[in-house]
Design a protein around this motif. Structure first.
Motif, PDB file in Angstrom:
ATOM      1  N   PRO A  32       0.810  -1.225   0.000  1.00  0.00           N
ATOM      2  CA  PRO A  32       0.000   0.000   0.000  1.00  0.00           C
ATOM      3  C   PRO A  32       0.840   1.270   0.000  1.00  0.00           C
ATOM      4  N   ALA A  33       1.990   1.239   0.709  1.00  0.00           N
ATOM      5  CA  ALA A  33       2.852   2.420   0.730  1.00  0.00           C
ATOM      6  C   ALA A  33       3.413   2.714  -0.657  1.00  0.00           C
ATOM      7  N   SER A  34       3.830   1.674  -1.356  1.00  0.00           N
ATOM      8  CA  SER A  34       4.359   1.848  -2.712  1.00  0.00           C
ATOM      9  C   SER A  34       3.299   2.416  -3.640  1.00  0.00           C
ATOM     10  N   LEU A  35       2.051   1.939  -3.488  1.00  0.00           N
ATOM     11  CA  LEU A  35       0.956   2.441  -4.319  1.00  0.00           C
ATOM     12  C   LEU A  35       0.662   3.914  -4.042  1.00  0.00           C
ATOM     13  N   ILE A  36       0.721   4.305  -2.775  1.00  0.00           N
ATOM     14  CA  ILE A  36       0.495   5.707  -2.424  1.00  0.00           C
ATOM     15  C   ILE A  36       1.587   6.593  -3.018  1.00  0.00           C
ATOM     16  N   PHE A  37       2.850   6.186  -2.837  1.00  0.00           N
ATOM     17  CA  PHE A  37       3.952   6.971  -3.392  1.00  0.00           C
ATOM     18  C   PHE A  37       3.851   7.061  -4.913  1.00  0.00           C
ATOM     19  N   ALA A  38       3.566   5.923  -5.542  1.00  0.00           N
ATOM     20  CA  ALA A  38       3.454   5.916  -6.999  1.00  0.00           C
ATOM     21  C   ALA A  38       2.250   6.736  -7.468  1.00  0.00           C
ATOM     22  N   ILE A  70      -9.744   3.811  -3.954  1.00  0.00           N
ATOM     23  CA  ILE A  70      -8.398   3.242  -3.842  1.00  0.00           C
ATOM     24  C   ILE A  70      -7.770   3.606  -2.504  1.00  0.00           C
ATOM     25  N   VAL A  71      -7.874   4.874  -2.115  1.00  0.00           N
ATOM     26  CA  VAL A  71      -7.300   5.310  -0.834  1.00  0.00           C
ATOM     27  C   VAL A  71      -7.990   4.612   0.332  1.00  0.00           C
ATOM     28  N   THR A  72      -9.320   4.468   0.250  1.00  0.00           N
ATOM     29  CA  THR A  72     -10.059   3.783   1.313  1.00  0.00           C
ATOM     30  C   THR A  72      -9.634   2.322   1.435  1.00  0.00           C
ATOM     31  N   LEU A  73      -9.456   1.657   0.303  1.00  0.00           N
ATOM     32  CA  LEU A  73      -9.023   0.264   0.308  1.00  0.00           C
ATOM     33  C   LEU A  73      -7.624   0.131   0.902  1.00  0.00           C
ATOM     34  N   ILE A  74      -6.718   1.015   0.512  1.00  0.00           N
ATOM     35  CA  ILE A  74      -5.355   0.990   1.040  1.00  0.00           C
ATOM     36  C   ILE A  74      -5.364   1.233   2.549  1.00  0.00           C
ATOM     37  N   ALA A  75      -6.162   2.219   2.987  1.00  0.00           N
ATOM     38  CA  ALA A  75      -6.244   2.520   4.417  1.00  0.00           C
ATOM     39  C   ALA A  75      -6.795   1.326   5.194  1.00  0.00           C
ATOM     40  N   ILE A 118       6.529   2.124  10.813  1.00  0.00           N
ATOM     41  CA  ILE A 118       6.153   3.242   9.955  1.00  0.00           C
ATOM     42  C   ILE A 118       7.372   3.781   9.200  1.00  0.00           C
ATOM     43  N   VAL A 119       8.504   3.894   9.908  1.00  0.00           N
ATOM     44  CA  VAL A 119       9.727   4.381   9.255  1.00  0.00           C
ATOM     45  C   VAL A 119      10.160   3.439   8.135  1.00  0.00           C
ATOM     46  N   SER A 120      10.141   2.123   8.424  1.00  0.00           N
ATOM     47  CA  SER A 120      10.515   1.153   7.388  1.00  0.00           C
ATOM     48  C   SER A 120       9.529   1.187   6.220  1.00  0.00           C
ATOM     49  N   MET A 121       8.239   1.441   6.521  1.00  0.00           N
ATOM     50  CA  MET A 121       7.230   1.542   5.470  1.00  0.00           C
ATOM     51  C   MET A 121       7.501   2.752   4.572  1.00  0.00           C
ATOM     52  N   LEU A 122       7.841   3.887   5.180  1.00  0.00           N
ATOM     53  CA  LEU A 122       8.101   5.096   4.403  1.00  0.00           C
ATOM     54  C   LEU A 122       9.349   4.953   3.540  1.00  0.00           C
ATOM     55  N   VAL A 123      10.405   4.390   4.138  1.00  0.00           N
ATOM     56  CA  VAL A 123      11.654   4.231   3.384  1.00  0.00           C
ATOM     57  C   VAL A 123      11.480   3.211   2.256  1.00  0.00           C
ATOM     58  N   GLY A 124      10.949   2.027   2.606  1.00  0.00           N
ATOM     59  CA  GLY A 124      10.764   0.977   1.610  1.00  0.00           C
ATOM     60  C   GLY A 124       9.746   1.353   0.546  1.00  0.00           C
ATOM     61  N   GLY A 125       8.601   1.917   0.991  1.00  0.00           N
ATOM     62  CA  GLY A 125       7.570   2.328   0.042  1.00  0.00           C
ATOM     63  C   GLY A 125       8.045   3.438  -0.877  1.00  0.00           C
ATOM     64  N   GLY A 126       8.831   4.375  -0.323  1.00  0.00           N
ATOM     65  CA  GLY A 126       9.368   5.460  -1.146  1.00  0.00           C
ATOM     66  C   GLY A 126      10.327   4.940  -2.210  1.00  0.00           C
ATOM     67  N   ILE A 128      10.460   1.766  -3.496  1.00  0.00           N
ATOM     68  CA  ILE A 128       9.731   0.972  -4.495  1.00  0.00           C
ATOM     69  C   ILE A 128       8.867   1.873  -5.373  1.00  0.00           C
ATOM     70  N   GLY A 129       8.185   2.842  -4.746  1.00  0.00           N
ATOM     71  CA  GLY A 129       7.374   3.775  -5.511  1.00  0.00           C
ATOM     72  C   GLY A 129       8.215   4.586  -6.495  1.00  0.00           C
ATOM     73  N   GLY A 130       9.422   4.963  -6.061  1.00  0.00           N
ATOM     74  CA  GLY A 130      10.313   5.697  -6.953  1.00  0.00           C
ATOM     75  C   GLY A 130      10.723   4.878  -8.167  1.00  0.00           C
ATOM     76  N   VAL A 131      10.984   3.592  -7.931  1.00  0.00           N
ATOM     77  CA  VAL A 131      11.336   2.704  -9.054  1.00  0.00           C
ATOM     78  C   VAL A 131      10.155   2.576 -10.025  1.00  0.00           C
TER      79      VAL A 131
END
Length: 201
Positions: A32-38, A70-75, A118-126, A128-131
């Protein structure tokens, strides 16, 4: 009073024994974090097409409803994952609360684990989303000949995506605190008492 140094060593060993639960919790948040960033990055990348009225981007109430869905599903996925992790850790910590560990200490330990997640989610999601955004931008540039080009994704999009994810996490924590945390702790403690009752002769 303060706990002895040995207490913190026991807590650290307890966390390491349950690190698989933490890895699953952090890993489940990566999607979900990757999807939000992307998604936020795509909104900035395709902003020029909005100005041109290009069909590649959505318009009107349909696009708004789709984004909301989409945001509701991710949340919902993130909050369900957080609740599952909380329940597992509460069962794990129940033995320490029954031995007299303060609730404030329990909440501090759980809070530290959640913040780390949360920190690992932000770093990892950011990352993956960047890629994902990099690949999508290359596809647009290589396959479509358009007068308007997709813009580069800036740090502002990552900031907005991070705030959205933090906001969802805070809402999830508030829901768990108000509706699940106290009930779960009480249920676990009562369950432990029931298990410890001597059988009748």
């Amino acid at each position: 009073g303060k706990y002895p140094e040995g207490f913190y060593r026991v807590m650290w060993k307890n966390f390491k024994r349950s690190k698989k639960d933490f890895i699953v919790y952090a890993g489940m948040n990566l999607l979900p974090a990757s999807l939000i960033f992307a998604g936020v990055g795509m909104a900035q990348m395709l902003a020029p097409f909005n100005k041109e009225g290009n069909i590649l981007t959505g318009h009107g109430i349909t696009a708004i409803l789709l984004e909301f869905l989409i945001v509701t599903l991710i949340a919902s996925l993130m909050i369900a994952n957080l609740l599952s992790y909380f329940r597992k850790r509460m069962r794990n910590y129940s033995i320490f609360t029954s031995m007299g560990m303060r609730k404030s200490t329990l909440y501090t330990l759980l809070g530290a684990e959640i913040v780390a997640g949360i920190v690992s989610m932000l770093v990892g999601g950011g990352c993956i989303g960047g890629v994902i955004l990099f690949i999508l931008r290359r596809i647009f540039l290589s396959r479509y000949s358009m007068d308007v080009q997709p813009t580069k994704v800036t740090a502002f999009s990552y900031l907005i995506a991070s705030l959205i994810l933090i906001g969802i996490s805070v809402i999830g924590l508030m829901i768990i605190r108000d509706f699940f945390l106290y009930r779960e702790l009480r249920k676990i403690q009562l369950g432990d008492v029931e298990k410890e009752k001597m059988p009748e002769k």
